[in-house]
Motif scaffolding. Structure first.
Motif, PDB file in Angstrom:
ATOM      1  N   SER A  16      43.884  -1.344   5.183  1.00 10.76           N
ATOM      2  CA  SER A  16      44.939  -1.945   4.363  1.00 10.76           C
ATOM      3  C   SER A  16      45.863  -2.808   5.219  1.00 10.76           C
ATOM      4  CB  SER A  16      45.748  -0.855   3.654  1.00 10.76           C
ATOM      5  OG  SER A  16      46.524  -0.100   4.577  1.00 10.76           O
ATOM      6  N   HIS A  17      45.658  -2.794   6.532  1.00 11.52           N
ATOM      7  CA  HIS A  17      46.485  -3.584   7.453  1.00 11.52           C
ATOM      8  C   HIS A  17      45.722  -4.744   8.083  1.00 11.52           C
ATOM      9  CE1 HIS A  17      48.938   0.040   7.050  1.00 11.52           C
ATOM     10  NE2 HIS A  17      49.956  -0.695   7.454  1.00 11.52           N
ATOM     11  N   TYR A  18      44.505  -4.960   7.636  1.00  9.78           N
ATOM     12  CA  TYR A  18      43.714  -6.104   8.105  1.00  9.78           C
ATOM     13  C   TYR A  18      43.208  -6.871   6.892  1.00  9.78           C
ATOM     14  CZ  TYR A  18      43.714  -4.403  12.903  1.00  9.78           C
ATOM     15  OH  TYR A  18      44.101  -4.003  14.164  1.00  9.78           O
ATOM     16  N   SER A  19      43.063  -8.172   7.060  1.00  8.20           N
ATOM     17  CA  SER A  19      42.682  -9.001   5.915  1.00  8.20           C
ATOM     18  C   SER A  19      41.814 -10.171   6.339  1.00  8.20           C
ATOM     19  CB  SER A  19      43.939  -9.545   5.234  1.00  8.20           C
ATOM     20  OG  SER A  19      44.614 -10.467   6.100  1.00  8.20           O
ATOM     21  N   PHE A  20      41.136 -10.726   5.353  1.00  5.93           N
ATOM     22  CA  PHE A  20      40.468 -12.010   5.510  1.00  5.93           C
ATOM     23  C   PHE A  20      41.147 -13.003   4.572  1.00  5.93           C
ATOM     24  CE2 PHE A  20      36.720 -10.076   7.597  1.00  5.93           C
ATOM     25  CZ  PHE A  20      36.498 -11.047   8.573  1.00  5.93           C
ATOM     26  N   ILE A  21      41.465 -14.171   5.113  1.00  7.18           N
ATOM     27  CA  ILE A  21      42.016 -15.266   4.331  1.00  7.18           C
ATOM     28  C   ILE A  21      40.998 -16.391   4.341  1.00  7.18           C
ATOM     29  CG2 ILE A  21      43.927 -16.889   4.042  1.00  7.18           C
ATOM     30  CD1 ILE A  21      44.499 -14.066   6.419  1.00  7.18           C
ATOM     31  N   CYS A  22      40.616 -16.859   3.172  1.00  7.05           N
ATOM     32  CA  CYS A  22      39.650 -17.950   3.060  1.00  7.05           C
ATOM     33  C   CYS A  22      40.313 -19.103   2.318  1.00  7.05           C
ATOM     34  CB  CYS A  22      38.402 -17.484   2.316  1.00  7.05           C
ATOM     35  SG  CYS A  22      37.457 -16.229   3.224  1.00  7.05           S
ATOM     36  N   ALA A  23      40.452 -20.229   2.994  1.00  8.37           N
ATOM     37  CA  ALA A  23      41.108 -21.402   2.417  1.00  8.37           C
ATOM     38  C   ALA A  23      40.172 -22.592   2.506  1.00  8.37           C
ATOM     39  CB  ALA A  23      42.418 -21.697   3.149  1.00  8.37           C
ATOM     40  N   SER A  24      40.341 -23.526   1.573  1.00  4.74           N
ATOM     41  CA  SER A  24      39.387 -24.619   1.497  1.00  4.74           C
ATOM     42  C   SER A  24      40.033 -25.896   1.006  1.00  4.74           C
ATOM     43  CB  SER A  24      38.234 -24.227   0.558  1.00  4.74           C
ATOM     44  OG  SER A  24      37.178 -25.149   0.642  1.00  4.74           O
ATOM     45  N   LYS A  25      39.455 -27.009   1.413  1.00  6.62           N
ATOM     46  CA  LYS A  25      39.781 -28.328   0.881  1.00  6.62           C
ATOM     47  C   LYS A  25      38.460 -29.080   0.736  1.00  6.62           C
ATOM     48  CE  LYS A  25      40.987 -31.973   3.245  1.00  6.62           C
ATOM     49  NZ  LYS A  25      41.651 -32.971   4.113  1.00  6.62           N
ATOM     50  N   SER A  81      42.205 -17.820  -1.054  1.00  5.79           N
ATOM     51  CA  SER A  81      42.150 -16.442  -1.537  1.00  5.79           C
ATOM     52  C   SER A  81      42.250 -15.514  -0.328  1.00  5.79           C
ATOM     53  CB  SER A  81      40.833 -16.161  -2.281  1.00  5.79           C
ATOM     54  OG  SER A  81      40.681 -17.015  -3.393  1.00  5.79           O
ATOM     55  N   ALA A  82      42.845 -14.349  -0.528  1.00  3.14           N
ATOM     56  CA  ALA A  82      43.004 -13.398   0.564  1.00  3.14           C
ATOM     57  C   ALA A  82      42.847 -11.979   0.035  1.00  3.14           C
ATOM     58  CB  ALA A  82      44.373 -13.563   1.225  1.00  3.14           C
ATOM     59  N   LYS A  83      42.152 -11.147   0.812  1.00  8.45           N
ATOM     60  CA  LYS A  83      41.931  -9.752   0.437  1.00  8.45           C
ATOM     61  C   LYS A  83      42.076  -8.879   1.684  1.00  8.45           C
ATOM     62  CE  LYS A  83      40.359 -10.720  -3.806  1.00  8.45           C
ATOM     63  NZ  LYS A  83      41.030 -10.252  -5.063  1.00  8.45           N
ATOM     64  N   ASP A  84      42.509  -7.639   1.475  1.00 11.52           N
ATOM     65  CA  ASP A  84      42.514  -6.736   2.622  1.00 11.52           C
ATOM     66  C   ASP A  84      41.096  -6.219   2.852  1.00 11.52           C
ATOM     67  OD1 ASP A  84      41.965  -4.454   1.047  1.00 11.52           O
ATOM     68  OD2 ASP A  84      44.037  -3.762   1.047  1.00 11.52           O
ATOM     69  N   MET A  85      40.902  -5.509   3.967  1.00 15.38           N
ATOM     70  CA  MET A  85      39.550  -5.122   4.358  1.00 15.38           C
ATOM     71  C   MET A  85      38.938  -4.072   3.433  1.00 15.38           C
ATOM     72  SD  MET A  85      38.052  -6.824   6.665  1.00 15.38           S
ATOM     73  CE  MET A  85      36.718  -5.700   7.102  1.00 15.38           C
ATOM     74  N   ASN A  86      39.760  -3.342   2.696  1.00 12.85           N
ATOM     75  CA  ASN A  86      39.197  -2.420   1.719  1.00 12.85           C
ATOM     76  C   ASN A  86      38.493  -3.194   0.609  1.00 12.85           C
ATOM     77  OD1 ASN A  86      40.016   0.215   2.772  1.00 12.85           O
ATOM     78  ND2 ASN A  86      42.103  -0.483   2.367  1.00 12.85           N
ATOM     79  N   PRO A 118      34.928 -26.624  -3.751  1.00 12.46           N
ATOM     80  CA  PRO A 118      35.437 -25.838  -4.876  1.00 12.46           C
ATOM     81  C   PRO A 118      34.820 -24.447  -4.971  1.00 12.46           C
ATOM     82  CG  PRO A 118      34.912 -28.081  -5.570  1.00 12.46           C
ATOM     83  CD  PRO A 118      34.379 -27.921  -4.169  1.00 12.46           C
ATOM     84  N   ASP A 119      35.686 -23.473  -5.229  1.00  9.86           N
ATOM     85  CA  ASP A 119      35.304 -22.078  -5.522  1.00  9.86           C
ATOM     86  C   ASP A 119      34.754 -21.311  -4.323  1.00  9.86           C
ATOM     87  OD1 ASP A 119      36.025 -22.449  -8.211  1.00  9.86           O
ATOM     88  OD2 ASP A 119      34.029 -23.198  -8.712  1.00  9.86           O
ATOM     89  N   TRP A 120      34.599 -21.944  -3.169  1.00 13.57           N
ATOM     90  CA  TRP A 120      34.070 -21.214  -1.997  1.00 13.57           C
ATOM     91  C   TRP A 120      34.935 -19.999  -1.684  1.00 13.57           C
ATOM     92  CZ3 TRP A 120      36.583 -20.545   2.775  1.00 13.57           C
ATOM     93  CH2 TRP A 120      35.805 -19.939   3.782  1.00 13.57           C
ATOM     94  N   ASP A 121      36.257 -20.192  -1.696  1.00 15.52           N
ATOM     95  CA  ASP A 121      37.158 -19.103  -1.310  1.00 15.52           C
ATOM     96  C   ASP A 121      37.139 -17.950  -2.302  1.00 15.52           C
ATOM     97  OD1 ASP A 121      38.580 -21.217  -2.929  1.00 15.52           O
ATOM     98  OD2 ASP A 121      40.112 -19.644  -3.002  1.00 15.52           O
ATOM     99  N   ILE A 122      36.689 -18.206  -3.527  1.00 15.16           N
ATOM    100  CA  ILE A 122      36.582 -17.146  -4.527  1.00 15.16           C
ATOM    101  C   ILE A 122      35.225 -16.446  -4.429  1.00 15.16           C
ATOM    102  CG2 ILE A 122      36.535 -16.665  -7.013  1.00 15.16           C
ATOM    103  CD1 ILE A 122      38.417 -19.090  -7.357  1.00 15.16           C
TER     104      ILE A 122
END
Length: 320
Positions: free
Chosen positions: A299-308, A263-268, A311-315
């Protein structure tokens, strides 16, 4: 009474020597550390160790916008939130911070996760780790926190594909212990192919792994173009900024690398996910009237959270 001597901190040299272009990237670490130190000094968050690890004192507070300090607080707070959410899902865990700079998170958070945090490895270029190692070992307060030997530093060039092997070889991490990787404004300075190899190696070599990445997005806007130009002029070009320009492209990158969810979201949106009480507290520290600029920059910076394997951590980390 003198504290007991701390265990030696290992530093393994990478086979690939640093290039002349590394100086600009290293300078961004110094600038980020200074901003965090100012934020701590003003009470945005507590960190009694950052000045000791970096051997810096807070200066230039008046010359820096409150927008910068509030942004760093949000960044620090969200990474803390990611660590806490990961820890809640595992009986024990370990952390690998790539491109760590002078970050002092281990010293600040170790007590909170005592008995469950099995290992923490800070990784950066040899010249950064050499200074950080020296600062840590010379400060009696910080050095006294290293008695249990769960913390190590690794001098390594992230452009070399052998980072996981180096971590295993030096017994810094265990492939069977759930691992959280932290990467803040690091991959964007690598060529896209080098960053991809690094992500694939973590996803393939670690049984249970998650990563939280702080990265720039939207390079085609006027602000994004200005950021590209300014950082290139300072000797730290954003080599993969244009290769992964959007949140959607970032998600595809991590899924293609072998992570099973992302999951990925911008800083806002990240700001919106943080505690309302915390945001109210920091809003009282300094007046911020640059709201339009705040929204534009974030709006030009983001956090990306990925997982293996978690479950559901990135959400959950993006849930208010």
């Amino acid at each position: 009474m003198q504290p007991p001597p701390s265990p030696p901190l290992r530093a393994m040299k990478a086979p690939q020597p640093p290039t002349s272009g590394d100086a600009g990237v290293i300078a961004t670490n110094d600038a980020a550390t200074s901003s965090k130190l100012r934020a701590v000094h003003l009470g945005y968050y507590a960190d009694p160790y950052i000045g000791k690890v970096a051997k810096m004192v807070p200066t230039g507070i008046a010359a820096e916008s409150p927008l910068v300090r509030r942004g760093y607080w949000a960044r620090v707070r969200f990474v803390e939130k990611c660590i806490a959410a990961f820890a809640c899902k595992h009986k024990e865990f370990q952390v690998v911070s790539v491109g760590c700079g002078y970050d002092s998170s281990f010293f600040r958070l170790r007590k909170h996760y005592e008995g469950r945090l099995r290992r923490w490895a800070d990784v950066d270029l040899p010249q950064v780790i050499a200074k950080k190692k020296k600062h840590v070992e010379e400060d009696q307060v910080v050095a006294s926190l290293l008695e249990d030997s769960i913390y190590q530093m690794l001098a390594f060039d992230l452009r070399d594909p052998g980072l996981p092997d180096a971590l295993f070889k030096n017994c810094l991490i265990d492939a069977d212990i759930p691992t959280l990787c932290i990467s803040e404004c690091v991959l964007v300075y690598l060529r896209p192919e080098d960053g991809d190899v690094l992500l694939r190696s973590f996803a393939s070599r670690l049984r249970t792994v998650s990563i939280v990445t702080y990265e720039q997005i939207n390079p085609t806007t006027p602000f994004g173009q200005r950021m590209l130009t300014n950082l290139a002029a300072r000797g730290c070009p954003l080599l993969s900024y244009s290769a992964y320009p959007t949140l959607e492209a970032q998600v595809d990158r991590y899924l293609s690398a072998g992570f099973t969810s992302c999951s990925a979201k911008d800083m806002n949106d990240v700001w919106a996910s943080l505690s309302a009480a915390d945001k109210l507290r920091v809003s009282k520290i300094e007046l911020l009237d640059e709201i339009e600029e705040w929204v534009l920059i974030h709006s030009h910076y983001s956090f990306i959270c990925a997982s293996k394997g978690t479950p559901d951590w990135d959400i959950e980390v993006f849930t208010p």
